[in-house]
Design an enzyme around this catalytic site. Structure first.
Site, short mmCIF file in Angstrom:
data_model
loop_
_atom_site.label_atom_id
_atom_site.label_comp_id
_atom_site.label_asym_id
_atom_site.label_seq_id
_atom_site.Cartn_x
_atom_site.Cartn_y
_atom_site.Cartn_z
N ASN A 134 0.25 0.49 1.34
CA ASN A 134 1.07 -0.35 0.48
C ASN A 134 0.21 -1.56 0.16
O ASN A 134 0.04 -2.45 0.99
CB ASN A 134 2.36 -0.76 1.20
CG ASN A 134 3.25 -1.60 0.32
OD1 ASN A 134 2.78 -2.37 -0.51
ND2 ASN A 134 4.55 -1.46 0.52
N THR A 135 -0.36 -1.56 -1.04
CA THR A 135 -1.31 -2.62 -1.41
C THR A 135 -0.62 -3.95 -1.66
O THR A 135 -1.28 -4.98 -1.63
CB THR A 135 -2.14 -2.21 -2.64
OG1 THR A 135 -1.26 -1.89 -3.71
CG2 THR A 135 -3.01 -1.00 -2.32
N CYS A 136 0.70 -3.95 -1.90
CA CYS A 136 1.41 -5.22 -2.08
C CYS A 136 1.54 -5.97 -0.75
O CYS A 136 1.46 -7.19 -0.72
CB CYS A 136 2.80 -4.97 -2.67
SG CYS A 136 2.75 -4.30 -4.33
N SER A 137 1.72 -5.22 0.32
CA SER A 137 1.86 -5.87 1.63
C SER A 137 0.61 -5.72 2.48
O SER A 137 0.61 -6.10 3.65
CB SER A 137 3.06 -5.28 2.38
OG SER A 137 2.84 -3.92 2.67
#
Length: 168
Positions: A134-137
């Site tokens: 999960n590149t956002c987190s």
């Protein structure tokens, strides 16, 4: 196979990193081997070399690529009788820290001020053998495996084949 003159696949090749440029171009979702190949060379600063590809840059690119591949572990055999390797270990490279950072965060390197949010690792308890991210987190999600060999095979395959949303 017939090359289509009205469709093109563009390759922007940095002379200092020919192999990476070739892999980037070939892995593009839009790449089609039946398209006409157009090549544009750049220097290390991203400045394009003058010229229009009427065949010369493409020929030079393919010649340089063949010279690179000649010494690569993709091939085996005697000096003048090289063949493509046909085993599952065709690439002897393991994921580097840069590869893992790219997979987990979408960034090629660690930012000077660090990551926000801080990277984390989660363990997956589902049936998928492959890692996800999960590149956002900035979260790397690792699957559980019954053997180390299975774990390293699946994580290496996924990280090396799908960096940066599969765009690189």
């Amino acid at each position: 196979m017939q090359i289509l003159p009205n469709k093109v696949s563009r390759f922007n090749i940095n002379r200092g990193d020919l192999w990476e440029g070739a892999l980037h171009g070939l892995k593009r979702q839009s790449y089609d081997p039946t398209d006409t190949m157009l090549v544009k060379f750049t220097d290390d600063y991203g400045v394009n070399e003058d010229g229009i590809d009427a065949g010369g840059p493409k020929r030079e690119f393919l010649q340089l690529l063949m010279c690179h591949i000649k010494g690569h572990s993709l091939l085996e055999g005697k000096e003048n009788e090289k063949f493509l390797r046909c085993d599952s270990n065709i690439s002897s490279t393991d994921p580097t820290l840069e590869d893992i950072v790219m997979f987990a965060t979408g960034l090629k390197m660690i930012p000077p001020l660090g990551f926000e949010p801080r990277p984390t690792i989660k363990f997956l308890h589902d049936n998928s053998p492959f890692p996800t991210a999960n590149t956002c987190s900035n979260t790397l999600c690792l699957p559980l495996h019954s053997s180390y060999d299975s774990f390293t095979f699946h994580i290496s395959f996924e990280i090396l084949n799908y960096p940066g949303f599969g765009l690189y």
